[in-house]
Design a protein around this motif. Structure first.
Motif, short mmCIF file in Angstrom:
data_model
loop_
_atom_site.label_atom_id
_atom_site.label_comp_id
_atom_site.label_asym_id
_atom_site.label_seq_id
_atom_site.Cartn_x
_atom_site.Cartn_y
_atom_site.Cartn_z
N GLY A 290 -67.31 71.81 76.18
CA GLY A 290 -67.08 72.57 77.70
C GLY A 290 -67.04 72.03 78.57
N ILE A 291 -66.36 70.98 78.52
CA ILE A 291 -66.13 69.89 80.53
C ILE A 291 -64.84 70.27 80.57
N ARG A 292 -64.19 70.52 81.87
CA ARG A 292 -63.31 70.52 82.30
C ARG A 292 -61.77 69.61 82.01
N LYS A 293 -61.08 69.90 82.47
CA LYS A 293 -60.20 69.28 82.13
C LYS A 293 -59.64 67.73 82.82
N GLN A 294 -59.66 68.39 84.68
CA GLN A 294 -60.24 67.79 85.53
C GLN A 294 -61.47 66.38 85.22
N THR A 295 -62.26 67.00 85.40
CA THR A 295 -63.45 65.43 84.94
C THR A 295 -62.97 64.65 83.73
N ILE A 296 -62.47 65.63 82.56
CA ILE A 296 -61.80 64.35 81.87
C ILE A 296 -61.30 63.39 82.19
#
Length: 444
Positions: A290-296
């Protein structure tokens, strides 16, 4: 009171002792060798009964459960005796997992697991999750479970640790790759080693995930013959995937449940094709929890990497020095040479685990201008590459090797320490070897 006996008084043994004590077990730690001073202090602080330089059978064979350190083979007489008596012998990850409801990401493989573990942990942490990183890296998993309850664990797991599981089940399993390593522990049968790695999936269910390298024939062939229950998430740099991760037009593409994420390969902090794969594996795992795209995207661009693994040390007179001391087998060195873009002065050698250097031949011809051997016996390296490079020098100490490299390297070259061998002929361990390399460079 149930009796827990722990064989091996190192990081995993002492961590298990602390957790066992908290969970109400009667505990005895037994180590055939010497227990390090720092671990003795911990055992004494907790009032835990221990012995070193011996295994007293009478105090071991009355156990209800035995936790065996991953360094002890299953074939030693004491372990065989325990199994004969029907006493369960398990690994630390099996014991610790029984006392946590946290979500587990388990990472195994012959190479790349440390980098993948560290990167996955980095992304989850930056994404705001409560996360602990343990296993083969840093603190023991059991000690973490005893002292702090995290919502997620990212575990680097060796095949030896997987050999001792019963119910252990990661929600997300990653197999980075499988190449021959540690075959002395598996009757010199590669398929036994492969089966051991795949134990990471054996308790997974239909709502769990297996992330794996779809370019690795060993993994793909094994999966074809031994289907798993978990949802497959392959990654590849060679072909497109309907679900999983792949490389297309210089971009990493992640496809998970109808969602697509794209990241430019040029923005990755880690260099080399193998690190594109490690990044794919970590990014898939992060997205699945569930980590957000931008964080990745941000995390794969700013990650620092593991020490002693293609670690850029210094640039001196336009020559880049790189420490890859953690490359203790040919496969790891293959990755390192493959990611070199400049003419390379290659420092190689140490204790050879039955290496076949032939597979490095095309890369050596293409990239390596000089070889500096560093070991007490360099004959195999000299035989393999003596006629391939213009210059091959034998050295027997790190300082000497670095001085020779400094003399040979010209503007724009790279000096790469990637030994393809174990370190214990001239060094304490690969960390000591890497640190001596860095120290010698600073003294130039």
């Amino acid at each position: 009171m149930a009796r827990l006996v722990i064989l091996g008084g190192g990081e995993s043994g002492v961590g298990t002792a602390i957790l066992g004590l908290k969970k109400g077990y009667g505990i005895f730690v037994s180590d055939k060798g010497e227990i390090k001073e720092k671990y003795k202090k911990v055992l004494e602080h907790y009032g835990i009964d221990w012995e070193e330089k011996a295994h007293t059978e009478a105090k071991i064979l009355n156990a209800d459960v035995v936790m065996k350190s991953p360094g002890i083979p299953d074939t030693v007489p004491l372990v065989l005796l325990l199994k004969e008596k029907g006493i369960p012998v398990i690994s630390e990850i099996e014991f610790a997992a029984r006392f946590t409801d946290a979500r587990i990401i388990g990472i195994t493989g012959s190479n790349g697991k440390t980098t993948t573990t560290m990167l996955t942990n980095h992304i989850l942490k930056e994404g705001g999750l409560s996360v602990g990183m343990a296993g083969n890296i840093g603190d023991s998993f059991a000690k973490m479970v005893a002292e702090k309850e995290y919502g997620n664990y990212v575990l680097e797991i060796s095949s030896f640790q997987l050999d001792g599981i019963v119910d252990f089940k990661p929600h997300v399993a990653i197999i980075t790759n499988i190449t021959p390593d540690h075959l002395d522990r598996y009757d010199y049968k590669f398929e036994n080693y492969v089966a051991s790695k795949f134990r990471i999936t054996e308790n997974q269910e239909s709502d769990d995930y297996l992330i794996y390298d779809a370019d690795d024939e060993v993994i793909v062939n094994w999966l074809a013959k031994h289907p798993v229950k978990s949802i497959l998430m392959p990654f590849s740099i060679e072909k497109e995937m309907g679900q999983g991760a792949f490389l297309k037009n210089g971009e990493i593409v992640l496809k998970i449940n109808n969602e697509t994420i794209k990241m430019k390969e040029s923005t990755l902090a880690l260099e080399g094709k193998h690190n594109v794969k490690n990044t794919m594996a970590s990014s898939l795992a992060a997205k699945l929890v569930g980590i957000r795209k931008q964080t990745i995207r941000e995390c794969v661009a700013n990650f620092q990497g593991a020490e002693h693994r293609l670690e850029k040390v210094l640039k001196i007179q336009h020559v880049q020095y790189i420490n890859d001391s953690k490359a203790t087998n040919v496969n790891a060195t293959y990755f390192a040479l493959d990611s070199m873009s400049a003419p390379t002065v290659w420092i190689v050698g140490g204790v050879d685990k039955g290496n076949n250097y032939k597979e490095l031949m095309p890369l050596v011809r293409e990239k390596v201008k000089a070889i500096i051997c560093l070991g007490s016996d360099n004959s195999k390296i000299v035989d393999a590459f003596g006629n391939v490079v213009d210059l091959l020098v034998e050295t027997y100490a790190m300082e000497e090797a670095v001085k020779v490299a400094y003399k040979i390297a010209e503007r724009g070259d790279t000096v790469l320490l990637s030994p393809a061998c174990a370190s214990f002929d001239l060094f304490k361990n690969y960390e000591d070897r890497g640190n001596q390399f860095k120290e010698a460079i600073k003294n130039l």
